[in-house]
Design a protein around this motif. Structure first.
Motif, PDB file in Angstrom:
ATOM      1  N   ASP A 187       0.827  -1.208   0.000  1.00  0.00           N
ATOM      2  CA  ASP A 187       0.000   0.000   0.000  1.00  0.00           C
ATOM      3  C   ASP A 187       0.864   1.263   0.000  1.00  0.00           C
ATOM      4  O   ASP A 187       1.833   1.353   0.757  1.00  0.00           O
ATOM      5  CB  ASP A 187      -0.906  -0.024   1.245  1.00  0.00           C
ATOM      6  CG  ASP A 187      -2.037   0.963   1.133  1.00  0.00           C
ATOM      7  OD1 ASP A 187      -2.526   1.180   0.011  1.00  0.00           O
ATOM      8  OD2 ASP A 187      -2.434   1.526   2.172  1.00  0.00           O
ATOM      9  N   GLU A 211      -1.170   7.088  -7.684  1.00  0.00           N
ATOM     10  CA  GLU A 211      -1.875   6.130  -6.831  1.00  0.00           C
ATOM     11  C   GLU A 211      -3.175   5.665  -7.488  1.00  0.00           C
ATOM     12  O   GLU A 211      -3.472   4.468  -7.536  1.00  0.00           O
ATOM     13  CB  GLU A 211      -2.157   6.804  -5.478  1.00  0.00           C
ATOM     14  CG  GLU A 211      -2.664   5.891  -4.388  1.00  0.00           C
ATOM     15  CD  GLU A 211      -1.696   4.773  -4.019  1.00  0.00           C
ATOM     16  OE1 GLU A 211      -0.479   4.965  -4.122  1.00  0.00           O
ATOM     17  OE2 GLU A 211      -2.195   3.691  -3.652  1.00  0.00           O
ATOM     18  N   ARG A 217      -3.657  -0.813  -4.407  1.00  0.00           N
ATOM     19  CA  ARG A 217      -5.069  -1.228  -4.320  1.00  0.00           C
ATOM     20  C   ARG A 217      -5.667  -1.426  -5.701  1.00  0.00           C
ATOM     21  O   ARG A 217      -6.414  -2.374  -5.939  1.00  0.00           O
ATOM     22  CB  ARG A 217      -5.881  -0.185  -3.549  1.00  0.00           C
ATOM     23  CG  ARG A 217      -5.715  -0.324  -2.072  1.00  0.00           C
ATOM     24  CD  ARG A 217      -6.879   0.219  -1.261  1.00  0.00           C
ATOM     25  NE  ARG A 217      -6.598  -0.051   0.145  1.00  0.00           N
ATOM     26  CZ  ARG A 217      -6.930  -1.158   0.776  1.00  0.00           C
ATOM     27  NH1 ARG A 217      -7.609  -2.109   0.150  1.00  0.00           N
ATOM     28  NH2 ARG A 217      -6.609  -1.342   2.026  1.00  0.00           N
ATOM     29  N   SER A 220      -4.634  -4.705  -6.925  1.00  0.00           N
ATOM     30  CA  SER A 220      -5.128  -5.844  -6.149  1.00  0.00           C
ATOM     31  C   SER A 220      -6.629  -6.026  -6.323  1.00  0.00           C
ATOM     32  O   SER A 220      -7.128  -7.145  -6.292  1.00  0.00           O
ATOM     33  CB  SER A 220      -4.830  -5.641  -4.664  1.00  0.00           C
ATOM     34  OG  SER A 220      -3.462  -5.418  -4.476  1.00  0.00           O
ATOM     35  N   GLU A 221      -7.347  -4.903  -6.508  1.00  0.00           N
ATOM     36  CA  GLU A 221      -8.813  -4.992  -6.522  1.00  0.00           C
ATOM     37  C   GLU A 221      -9.405  -4.894  -7.920  1.00  0.00           C
ATOM     38  O   GLU A 221     -10.442  -5.482  -8.190  1.00  0.00           O
ATOM     39  CB  GLU A 221      -9.405  -3.856  -5.667  1.00  0.00           C
ATOM     40  CG  GLU A 221      -9.076  -3.977  -4.189  1.00  0.00           C
ATOM     41  CD  GLU A 221      -9.506  -2.757  -3.379  1.00  0.00           C
ATOM     42  OE1 GLU A 221     -10.100  -1.828  -3.961  1.00  0.00           O
ATOM     43  OE2 GLU A 221      -9.234  -2.743  -2.169  1.00  0.00           O
ATOM     44  N   PHE A 229      -1.406  -8.359  -1.420  1.00  0.00           N
ATOM     45  CA  PHE A 229      -1.436  -6.954  -1.002  1.00  0.00           C
ATOM     46  C   PHE A 229      -0.992  -6.874   0.454  1.00  0.00           C
ATOM     47  O   PHE A 229      -1.452  -7.666   1.288  1.00  0.00           O
ATOM     48  CB  PHE A 229      -2.875  -6.433  -1.132  1.00  0.00           C
ATOM     49  CG  PHE A 229      -3.090  -5.046  -0.596  1.00  0.00           C
ATOM     50  CD1 PHE A 229      -2.873  -3.935  -1.392  1.00  0.00           C
ATOM     51  CD2 PHE A 229      -3.519  -4.850   0.717  1.00  0.00           C
ATOM     52  CE1 PHE A 229      -3.080  -2.652  -0.900  1.00  0.00           C
ATOM     53  CE2 PHE A 229      -3.731  -3.576   1.220  1.00  0.00           C
ATOM     54  CZ  PHE A 229      -3.509  -2.477   0.408  1.00  0.00           C
ATOM     55  N   LEU A 302      -8.337  -9.855  -2.819  1.00  0.00           N
ATOM     56  CA  LEU A 302      -9.170  -8.674  -3.047  1.00  0.00           C
ATOM     57  C   LEU A 302      -9.748  -8.604  -4.452  1.00  0.00           C
ATOM     58  O   LEU A 302     -10.466  -7.673  -4.790  1.00  0.00           O
ATOM     59  CB  LEU A 302      -8.347  -7.404  -2.769  1.00  0.00           C
ATOM     60  CG  LEU A 302      -7.725  -7.318  -1.369  1.00  0.00           C
ATOM     61  CD1 LEU A 302      -6.818  -6.100  -1.244  1.00  0.00           C
ATOM     62  CD2 LEU A 302      -8.815  -7.268  -0.305  1.00  0.00           C
TER      63      LEU A 302
END
Ligand code: HXC
Length: 514
Positions: A187, A211, A217, A220-221, A229, A302
């Motif tokens: 992160d 970002e 994120r 990962s998502e 993650f 995720l």
């Protein structure tokens, strides 16, 4: 010169190189919550196990005043060491040296350690922290990336390849990770993109932060590019170490066996799945009720949460789990979950890891979005991956197994070795409601009370098909078992599959629906 003076000279040379891009650059790195490249390597590997190679390699670029610049170790550290005693080859890009950018010698160091890993048949770990192709070195940088991508591809399925993204990874720097087996992100620290915010602003006139464009994120998502993650580098390294315990060193070996342990009693397998087929439950609890010590190591936690994948151990041996997750979208298969499943199945197959599939799904997700996103092509990947896999394949049908979902989720017809079903299993072309509406439409429409007739027909259909016994009567299901018998049946199936040997027709390679 006497030897002790020569040793001193070596030590001085080392100290100079160990400073990387200098104190200021190191401070900047630390201020971002990042460790230096060598710190990362030593904290990941077993204590004192790291042997560094090519420490004194320097770039030989001439243009743009590069001949006046020294870039210690050319911005990348390579070597080998061990993790819990398992040998690993490793490289870590040093962002303090020219932003970890990749020039010719930098790439040659990476390809040297890649060749070494392949030759010695040991896992390769790449810690990426790089501004991409070193702009001053022009086509030589691009050539360097090409040489890396080629080796990633040739090594694929032979040795495990692990990528750790610990900084910006721009341009060419993201494609090598994308070709490897597992990508770890942290992160706020990890960023991955092909074209950065500057280019997007110039070409499209849009403002976006690094970002939001490609942070940990996001990958990962949303994109599925990352498999693990973590909130800190430390947590990330713990995850890598744990992964290493689950996988073999190469494709001609099996993962190391551990002392087996029973699942924890708090995961009571009889109480997890609700009798009502419309009620959700967490399939991870079923996995934890089956695996050794209830220890399940989830991958891509995720992303596409309607399908769960990960490693556990059965009787001390690494086993891959693929399970529909009724907690999310009733556990349907869709574009993303199909990709997630297919890739993991192929990983297990490449590295001699048996696969246990837990089935509870209403089928493939219907809808224009899915059709236009290519659910035919992506969904077919699951069929391909299961059909092609020759490792032991064990299936347990917990509840719903409807339509294409039944076939796709490691059915007997795709050569599952063992198929078990719980008494709660419903194996049919589709759910009772939909089925009754179609095949009894005339009776329902012409009935004095259509709703009552619909209910009656749904019940008739349920009685006939919403059970495991029709499939069991054809031998598509090997045994209808009580939930509490699941671990026993699976342990035995894995044991008898130890020497499974399935010849495949001779071919160069197949054409999976990429
Ligand atoms: C040469 C580079 C560099 C690069 C960074 N540096 N990227 N040098 N080539 N690609 C240098 C900087 O000049 C600077 O040097 C030092 O590294 C630190 O960079 P900063 O910009 O100060 O750091 P930061 O603000 O943290 O920003 C990091 C960054 C940014 C987001 C990565 O540097 C950046 O956008 N770099 C370019 C990214 C990029 O577009 N790469 C794509 C290249 S093309 P000094 O001397 O000042 O300390 C590519 C194509 C390959 O990769 C395609 C293959 C398929």
């Amino acid at each position: 010169m006497p030897l002790n003076k020569k040793i001193k000279e070596l030590q001085e040379k080392r100290v100079k190189v160990l400073l990387g891009g200098g104190e200021q650059a190191i401070e900047k790195q630390k201020a971002m919550g990042k460790r230096t490249a060598r710190e990362r390597i030593t904290s990941l590997l077993d204590e004192n196990s790291f042997n560094e190679y090519d420490m004194f390699v320097e770039h030989d670029a001439r243009d743009f005043d590069m001949d006046k610049k020294s870039l210690p170790s050319d911005g990348v550290i390579i070597g080998s060491g061990t993790i819990y005693g398992a040998p690993v080859a490793i490289f870590a890009q040093d962002f303090t040296v020219a932003g970890g950018s990749l020039g010719l010698m930098h790439s040659r160091k990476i390809t040297k350690i890649m060749d070494h890993a392949l030759k010695m048949r040991m896992p390769l770990i790449g810690i990426n922290d790089s501004g991409g192709a070193r702009i001053q070195e022009g086509v030589n940088s691009l050539a360097g990336y090409g040489e890396i991508f080629f080796r990633n591809t040739i090594s694929s399925g032979v040795i495990p390849q692990i990528s750790v993204i610990l900084g910006p990874c721009a341009g060419g720097a993201v494609y090598s990770p994308a070709l490897t087996d597992f990508v770890f992100v942290v992160d706020q620290i990890s960023k991955m993109f092909i074209t950065g915010p500057e280019v997007i602003k110039t070409v499209l006139g849009e403002e976006i932060s690094m970002e939001d464009l490609g942070g940990a994120r996001v990958h990962s998502e949303v994109t599925g590019n990352a498999h693990f993650f973590a909130m800190s580098e430390e947590e990330c390294f713990d995850q890598i170490k744990k992964l290493i315990t689950f996988i073999p060193w190469n494709n001609s070996q099996k993962a190391r066996a551990f002392e087996p342990g029973e699942p924890k009693p708090e995961f009571d397998i009889n109480k997890i799945v609700p009798a009502d087929p419309t009620l959700p439950y967490d399939v991870k609890d079923v996995i934890r009720a089956i695996v050794d010590n209830s220890d399940f190591f989830e991958i891509m936690e995720l992303y596409a949460k309607n399908l769960v994948i990960g490693f556990g151990r059965m009787g001390g041996r690494t086993t891959g789990f693929v399970a529909n997750q009724p907690l999310e979208m009733a556990g349907v298969l869709d574009v993303d979950s199909s990709d997630k499943a297919a890739r993991f199945i192929r990983y297990c197959d490449a590295f001699n890891i048996p696969i246990i599939t837990l089935v509870d799904l209403p089928g493939y997700l219907p809808g224009v979005d899915q059709e236009h996103a290519g659910v035919i092509r992506h969904g077919a990947k699951v069929l391909y991956a299961y059909s092609e896999a020759t490792v032991p394949k064990l299936t347990v049908i917990l509840r719903k197994a409807y339509g294409g979902g039944y076939i796709a989720m490691s059915s007997r017809h795709l050569r599952a070795d063992f198929v078990f079903a719980w008494p709660s299993a419903e194996i049919a072309v589709m759910g009772p409601e939909g089925a009754a509406n179609i095949i009894f439409r005339k009776e329902i429409m012409s009935a004095a009370d259509p709703d009552a007739m619909r209910k009656q027909k749904v019940e008739e259909y349920k009685a006939k098909f919403a059970n495991p016994y029709v499939a069991a009567s054809r031998g598509y299901v090997d045994a209808v078992i009580e939930p509490s018998e699941t671990r026993k049946f699976l342990l035995h199936s894995i044991e008898v599959s130890e020497n499974k040997d399935v010849p495949m027709p001779k071919k160069k390679h197949g054409l999976p629906p990429f």
